[in-house]
Scaffold this motif. Structure first.
Motif, PDB file in Angstrom:
ATOM      1  N   TYR A  99     -10.327  -0.973  46.641  1.00 54.86           N
ATOM      2  CA  TYR A  99      -9.832  -2.170  47.308  1.00 54.86           C
ATOM      3  C   TYR A  99      -8.996  -3.036  46.359  1.00 54.86           C
ATOM      4  CZ  TYR A  99     -13.082  -1.316  51.191  1.00 54.86           C
ATOM      5  OH  TYR A  99     -13.749  -0.780  52.269  1.00 54.86           O
ATOM      6  N   SER A 100      -8.412  -2.443  45.356  1.00 56.27           N
ATOM      7  CA  SER A 100      -7.595  -3.198  44.406  1.00 56.27           C
ATOM      8  C   SER A 100      -6.303  -3.661  45.071  1.00 56.27           C
ATOM      9  CB  SER A 100      -7.264  -2.332  43.187  1.00 56.27           C
ATOM     10  OG  SER A 100      -6.419  -1.243  43.578  1.00 56.27           O
ATOM     11  N   ILE A 101      -5.627  -4.612  44.426  1.00 62.27           N
ATOM     12  CA  ILE A 101      -4.333  -5.061  44.932  1.00 62.27           C
ATOM     13  C   ILE A 101      -3.361  -3.892  44.997  1.00 62.27           C
ATOM     14  CG2 ILE A 101      -2.352  -6.539  44.473  1.00 62.27           C
ATOM     15  CD1 ILE A 101      -4.737  -8.080  45.430  1.00 62.27           C
ATOM     16  N   THR A 102      -3.406  -3.041  43.983  1.00 58.18           N
ATOM     17  CA  THR A 102      -2.524  -1.874  43.969  1.00 58.18           C
ATOM     18  C   THR A 102      -2.830  -0.944  45.135  1.00 58.18           C
ATOM     19  OG1 THR A 102      -2.243  -1.980  41.570  1.00 58.18           O
ATOM     20  CG2 THR A 102      -1.830   0.142  42.622  1.00 58.18           C
ATOM     21  N   SER A 126      -2.350 -15.347  51.471  1.00 59.43           N
ATOM     22  CA  SER A 126      -3.456 -15.297  50.529  1.00 59.43           C
ATOM     23  C   SER A 126      -3.489 -13.959  49.787  1.00 59.43           C
ATOM     24  CB  SER A 126      -4.765 -15.565  51.275  1.00 59.43           C
ATOM     25  OG  SER A 126      -5.832 -15.765  50.388  1.00 59.43           O
ATOM     26  N   LEU A 127      -4.569 -13.181  49.922  1.00 64.12           N
ATOM     27  CA  LEU A 127      -4.622 -11.846  49.336  1.00 64.12           C
ATOM     28  C   LEU A 127      -3.421 -11.021  49.784  1.00 64.12           C
ATOM     29  CD1 LEU A 127      -6.176  -9.364  48.009  1.00 64.12           C
ATOM     30  CD2 LEU A 127      -7.163  -9.033  50.291  1.00 64.12           C
ATOM     31  N   GLY A 128      -3.066 -11.134  51.063  1.00 61.39           N
ATOM     32  CA  GLY A 128      -1.897 -10.420  51.577  1.00 61.39           C
ATOM     33  C   GLY A 128      -0.607 -10.882  50.930  1.00 61.39           C
ATOM     34  N   GLY A 129      -0.586 -12.117  50.429  1.00 59.95           N
ATOM     35  CA  GLY A 129       0.582 -12.599  49.701  1.00 59.95           C
ATOM     36  C   GLY A 129       0.724 -11.923  48.363  1.00 59.95           C
ATOM     37  N   ALA A 130      -0.413 -11.715  47.668  1.00 61.26           N
ATOM     38  CA  ALA A 130      -0.375 -10.978  46.403  1.00 61.26           C
ATOM     39  C   ALA A 130       0.030  -9.526  46.642  1.00 61.26           C
ATOM     40  CB  ALA A 130      -1.747 -11.049  45.726  1.00 61.26           C
ATOM     41  N   VAL A 131      -0.530  -8.925  47.684  1.00 58.74           N
ATOM     42  CA  VAL A 131      -0.187  -7.543  48.031  1.00 58.74           C
ATOM     43  C   VAL A 131       1.296  -7.431  48.354  1.00 58.74           C
ATOM     44  CG1 VAL A 131      -0.544  -5.720  49.747  1.00 58.74           C
ATOM     45  CG2 VAL A 131      -2.511  -6.985  48.833  1.00 58.74           C
ATOM     46  N   ALA A 228     -16.341  -4.432  51.639  1.00 53.80           N
ATOM     47  CA  ALA A 228     -14.891  -4.640  51.636  1.00 53.80           C
ATOM     48  C   ALA A 228     -14.536  -6.016  51.082  1.00 53.80           C
ATOM     49  CB  ALA A 228     -14.339  -4.476  53.048  1.00 53.80           C
ATOM     50  N   MET A 229     -15.309  -7.028  51.466  1.00 50.41           N
ATOM     51  CA  MET A 229     -15.056  -8.385  50.967  1.00 50.41           C
ATOM     52  C   MET A 229     -15.228  -8.441  49.452  1.00 50.41           C
ATOM     53  SD  MET A 229     -14.313 -10.887  53.180  1.00 50.41           S
ATOM     54  CE  MET A 229     -15.095 -12.364  52.527  1.00 50.41           C
ATOM     55  N   THR A 230     -16.346  -7.886  48.967  1.00 52.75           N
ATOM     56  CA  THR A 230     -16.669  -7.967  47.544  1.00 52.75           C
ATOM     57  C   THR A 230     -15.677  -7.187  46.697  1.00 52.75           C
ATOM     58  OG1 THR A 230     -19.009  -8.223  48.076  1.00 52.75           O
ATOM     59  CG2 THR A 230     -18.461  -7.546  45.837  1.00 52.75           C
ATOM     60  N   GLY A 235     -10.977  -6.879  43.240  1.00 54.63           N
ATOM     61  CA  GLY A 235      -9.633  -6.374  42.980  1.00 54.63           C
ATOM     62  C   GLY A 235      -8.641  -7.487  42.716  1.00 54.63           C
ATOM     63  N   LEU A 236      -8.803  -8.604  43.437  1.00 44.87           N
ATOM     64  CA  LEU A 236      -7.912  -9.739  43.234  1.00 44.87           C
ATOM     65  C   LEU A 236      -8.135 -10.370  41.865  1.00 44.87           C
ATOM     66  CD1 LEU A 236      -5.741 -11.537  44.518  1.00 44.87           C
ATOM     67  CD2 LEU A 236      -7.583 -12.921  45.505  1.00 44.87           C
ATOM     68  N   VAL A 237      -9.394 -10.576  41.499  1.00 44.19           N
ATOM     69  CA  VAL A 237      -9.702 -11.149  40.186  1.00 44.19           C
ATOM     70  C   VAL A 237      -9.207 -10.229  39.072  1.00 44.19           C
ATOM     71  CG1 VAL A 237     -11.570 -11.789  38.620  1.00 44.19           C
ATOM     72  CG2 VAL A 237     -11.655 -12.496  41.015  1.00 44.19           C
TER      73      VAL A 237
END
Length: 364
Positions: A99-102, A126-131, A228-230, A235-237
């Motif tokens: 579940y990493s950003i990559t 949010s997370l989708g913005g980083a992705v 999935a959340m964790t 992955g974001l951190v």
């Protein structure tokens, strides 16, 4: 297995039956099988043939439903699709548990390559913005424009209200959290999420709240929900700690696509002060600040975000055709703000109306 390890998640083929995900009026769902992942894609038929394609990417704990309001606003402008990232919405977990950003970015790229819809107008929250930032940096051929709503890019000074979400990345915290809130009703959970993500929770209609509760009830039946959340939070951190060419801010510098940045003044998860840093980093950007919005401006003020996107798309089309485009020079694109993203009046700032928002757009 130690108490800090995450439990194994059953394969998608043996997952329990849960209530079907909600499909709004005029929306469609389809399942796309790709190597190692299966993605659910939500779409709205475009108002007419020949509209440019768009793809919407949700944030941590969200789903494609987060984009329904904006998709409806833009159905006359783009041929829009919203993806459920692996493990979220109606998409099952990835086969490899990554579940990493990559990995999330790879899922988006695989979807676009398989569909042949690129280049698209790419939206991320949010997370989708980083992705989406990573997708735009590594595959510029797939992105026409980039619209980022409160993108989760690294911050040195994290807001206190964002700390509990970040703590999900630590081993064992998810288990402690689920034991702590095991007696919470779905209504209480939705109230907590709404208070965290909205600038004004009163903007959620009774019908919208009811739909959110139904979706929460559905998610809590999924055995992989907290996994999935964790793992996505982790992955974001982890992405925040990467250096060199893989650093998210370094990749933001590499984005070639015209970029619309949307930040809310009441955002409790992404600091409003980051708006100016983002505007300086993305090379061809304009900034929309919404002082009353929270973390999900596209849900709170879809009219205003839609208007700002149309202006971005029109200017891009004019540049592509060789026409001259008015607006601020890149050096002046922060003319509508002062300090760390605090809105002020300015002759070079274009006021955006809609949804009762006191919005300011500054761009090049």
């Amino acid at each position: 297995m130690s108490s800090t390890e995450l439990p194994l998640v059953p394969p998608a083929t043996v997952l329990p039956k849960v209530a079907p995900v909600r499909v709004g009026d005029g929306e469609r769902l389809r399942s796309v099988g790709l190597p190692g992942i299966t993605l659910t894609v939500r779409s709205r038929p475009p108002a007419r043939e020949g509209l440019p394609p768009a793809l919407y990417v949700h944030g941590l704990g969200g789903s494609s439903q987060n984009w329904s309001a904006l998709m409806e606003q833009l159905e006359g402008d783009v041929d829009g699709e919203a993806v459920d990232l692996p493990g979220f919405g109606d998409s099952p977990p990835p086969d490899d548990g990554n579940y990493s950003i990559t990995a999330h970015a790879r899922a988006v790229i695989r979807l676009l390559d398989a569909s042949g819809r690129g280049p698209v107008h790419l939206f991320g929250n949010s997370l989708g913005g980083a992705v989406s930032t990573r997708v735009a940096a590594v595959r510029p051929d797939l992105v026409r424009t980039l619209t980022l709503v409160s993108p989760a890019l690294p911050e040195i000074r994290v807001q206190r209200t964002a700390v509990p979400t970040g703590l999900l990345a630590l081993p064992g915290v998810a288990g402690l959290f689920t034991r702590f809130n095991k007696d919470w009703t779905p209504e209480q959970r939705v109230q907590g999420v709404t208070a965290l993500c909205y600038g004004d929770p009163a903007r959620v209609s009774p019908e919208g709240f009811r739909h959110a509760v139904e979706e929460m009830e559905r998610r809590l039946q999924l055995p992989y929900f907290w996994d999935a959340m964790t793992r996505s939070a982790r992955g974001l951190v982890n992405a925040y700690t990467l250096g060199g060419q893989h650093a998210l801010w370094r990749q933001a510098e590499r984005v070639l696509a015209p970029t619309l940045l949307v930040y809310g003044g009441r955002d409790q998860l992404v600091g409003f002060r980051m708006a100016q840093k983002a505007a300086r980093t993305f090379r061809d950007s304009r900034l929309l600040t919404l002082p009353e919005a929270g973390h999900v401006a596209m849900m709170e003020y879809p009219d205003t975000v839609a208007k700002a996107f149309r202006e971005l798309a029109v200017d891009k089309a004019a540049v592509a055709s060789g026409d001259s485009v008015g607006g601020c020079d890149r050096r002046d694109r922060s003319a509508g703000t002062s300090g760390e993203g605090t809105p002020r009046d300015g002759a070079d700032a274009a006021k955006a109306s809609g949804d009762g928002a006191d919005a300011t757009i500054v761009g090049s």
